[in-house]
Scaffold this active site. Structure first.
Site, PDB file in Angstrom:
ATOM      1  N   CYS A 164       7.645   6.685   0.353  1.00 57.81           N
ATOM      2  CA  CYS A 164       7.824   5.398   1.013  1.00 57.81           C
ATOM      3  C   CYS A 164       6.452   4.762   1.256  1.00 57.81           C
ATOM      4  O   CYS A 164       5.426   5.443   1.196  1.00 57.81           O
ATOM      5  CB  CYS A 164       8.569   5.550   2.331  1.00 57.81           C
ATOM      6  SG  CYS A 164       7.715   6.543   3.561  1.00 57.81           S
ATOM      7  N   CYS A 206       4.405   6.339   3.918  1.00 56.13           N
ATOM      8  CA  CYS A 206       3.927   7.665   3.546  1.00 56.13           C
ATOM      9  C   CYS A 206       2.630   7.559   2.733  1.00 56.13           C
ATOM     10  O   CYS A 206       1.678   8.300   2.955  1.00 56.13           O
ATOM     11  CB  CYS A 206       4.979   8.410   2.720  1.00 56.13           C
ATOM     12  SG  CYS A 206       6.614   8.425   3.468  1.00 56.13           S
TER      13      CYS A 206
END
Lengths: 349, 77
Positions: free
Chosen positions: B10, B13
């Site tokens: 993501c 992340c």
């Protein structure tokens, strides 16, 4: 200057502590006198023609934009502080061993309060399954979390009043509870990918950090920066569209397509809304314009709920852990719930 | 020191990985950085929210993006 600010990190937190509290009364004051202020600006200073559509559009835009932003900032800040008291780990602990129906009610309620992002849906789902929380209860959480959204709540409250906001929150909660319960009754365990059950989740013990109230204020501040920076463009665009429709589209133009006489408008709205994904902020000002032109409340709410509650990106993420039949069941059960709510509203009003 | 970033790709992340790399570079700490994207391995740490940050096998943050200053403190730089 840049050097000084780097070393002043410690002081920055202290400043953040009281600034929000000074700003809230100021925001309330602006909010109260906003309508008079905008009227004075539009009719007094700019001296625009009172009967022109363009004036109406400009007034709508100038009034709604600051109003929505003030409400949004205050509520997101408060919700950010409240959310700092919750976490998925605590929620899981609270749900462990709860019987089916009570578990659904709790999961749906906690779904609203627990900080959650769709991108974490997989670890959360597995984490819940691991600790023996029934699938139906897990789904109640997964349905409520996106469906009842603080931004949508704020916008409904600001633009349509507290009754609509309350109806949205309570029916959204009801849909999450009942849909989860129905899914639980359908015995869908076999539609979860096998490897999910094989995962042995570690025992997670994050070092308990002392969370001070200053940290929570900081969390509220971060939430405001995060959310407002993400949604402001949609809100401005949405209000602009709303303003344009407000000024120009003839009264009751939408009534024939989205009014309550057209019963098929509810399923149609849901059908269009499910694959679409927009954040709540972008869609509500458009709804306002639709409603003002004769679209019925039930149809409009059903459209909004299906846009923010169910979405293609979320299904793609969930597909990694659950099989197609369960995705279909999930969408159908929730969409049915939304449609019932839509029909109910159209029938009541 | 072993640092692991848990995340399934993501945006947040990836941002965490960048911030960690920057923190390590700026503090000069000797560390091996790993970005764990496999869900089974992520679950082995028991976290339910991503991104999560693991230092020497201990989860120090989950579900949020700690600031550069916080990460520097965590890695003891």
């Amino acid at each position: 200057m840049a050097e000084c600010c780097k070393t002043d990190k410690g002081d920055k937190k202290k400043i953040n502590y009281y600034i929000p509290f000074l700003l809230i009364p100021l925001a309330v004051l602006i909010y109260i006198f906003l309508e008079q202020g905008v009227d004075f600006l539009v009719y007094g200073i700019l001296n625009l023609d009172k009967n022109s559509h363009l004036t109406e559009s400009i007034r709508f835009f100038l009034y709604d934009t600051p109003k929505v932003f003030i409400l949004l900032t205050v509520i997101v800040f408060v919700v950010g502080i409240i959310r700092s008291y919750f976490s998925p780990e605590k929620t899981r602990k609270a749900l462990e061993g709860k019987p089916l129906f009570a578990g659904n009610v709790m999961a749906a309620s906690l779904g609203i309060l627990t900080p959650f992002c769709t991108c974490s849906a997989i670890p959360l789902f597995i984490g819940f399954v691991e600790s023996g929380i029934p699938l139906g209860v897990t789904f109640s959480f997964l349905i409520a979390a996106p469906m009842i959204n603080e931004v949508a709540l704020v916008l409904l409250f600001g633009l349509f009043g507290w009754k609509t906001a309350l109806l949205y929150a309570s029916t959204g909660l009801l849909i999450a509870i009942v849909s989860g319960w129905v899914i639980g009754k359908l015995k869908v365990e076999r539609f979860v990918e096998e490897w999910v059950y094989e995962i042995k989740a570690g025992d997670f013990q994050m070092a308990e950090q002392k969370v001070t109230f200053t940290d929570r204020i900081q969390a509220g501040h971060t939430a405001v920066v995060d959310i407002v920076s993400k949604v402001w463009i949609y809100i401005v665009a949405g209000i602009a569209v709303g303003a344009a429709v407000h000024g120009y589209v003839p009264e009751n133009f939408m009534a024939s397509i989205m009014g309550k006489e057209a019963w098929w408008s509810v399923p149609l709205a849901v059908l269009i809304g499910v694959p679409l994904y927009s954040n709540a902020a972008g869609i509500i000002p458009i709804l306002q314009a639709l409603l003002e032109k004769g679209a019925s409340l039930g149809t409009a709410l059903a459209f909004m709920m299906s846009v923010i509650g169910l979405s293609l990106p979320e299904m793609i993420i969930l597909r990694k852990i659950i099989k197609i039949p369960l995705i279909v069941i999930f969408i159908s059960v929730v969409a049915t719930g939304i449609m019932i709510v839509g029909f109910l509203f159209n029938w009541i009003y | 020191m072993k640092i692991a970033i848990l995340g399934m790709g993501c945006a947040t992340c990836n941002k965490l990985e960048d911030t960690v790399r920057l923190a390590v570079k700026e503090t000069g700490v000797d560390a091996q950085i790993d970005h764990v994207k496999d869900i089974k391995q992520i679950m082995a740490y028991g976290v339910m929210t991503t991104p999560a940050l693991v230092i020497d096998g201990k989860v120090v943050a989950a579900g949020k993006l700690p600031s550069l200053a916080d990460i520097k403190k965590m890695i003891g730089g």
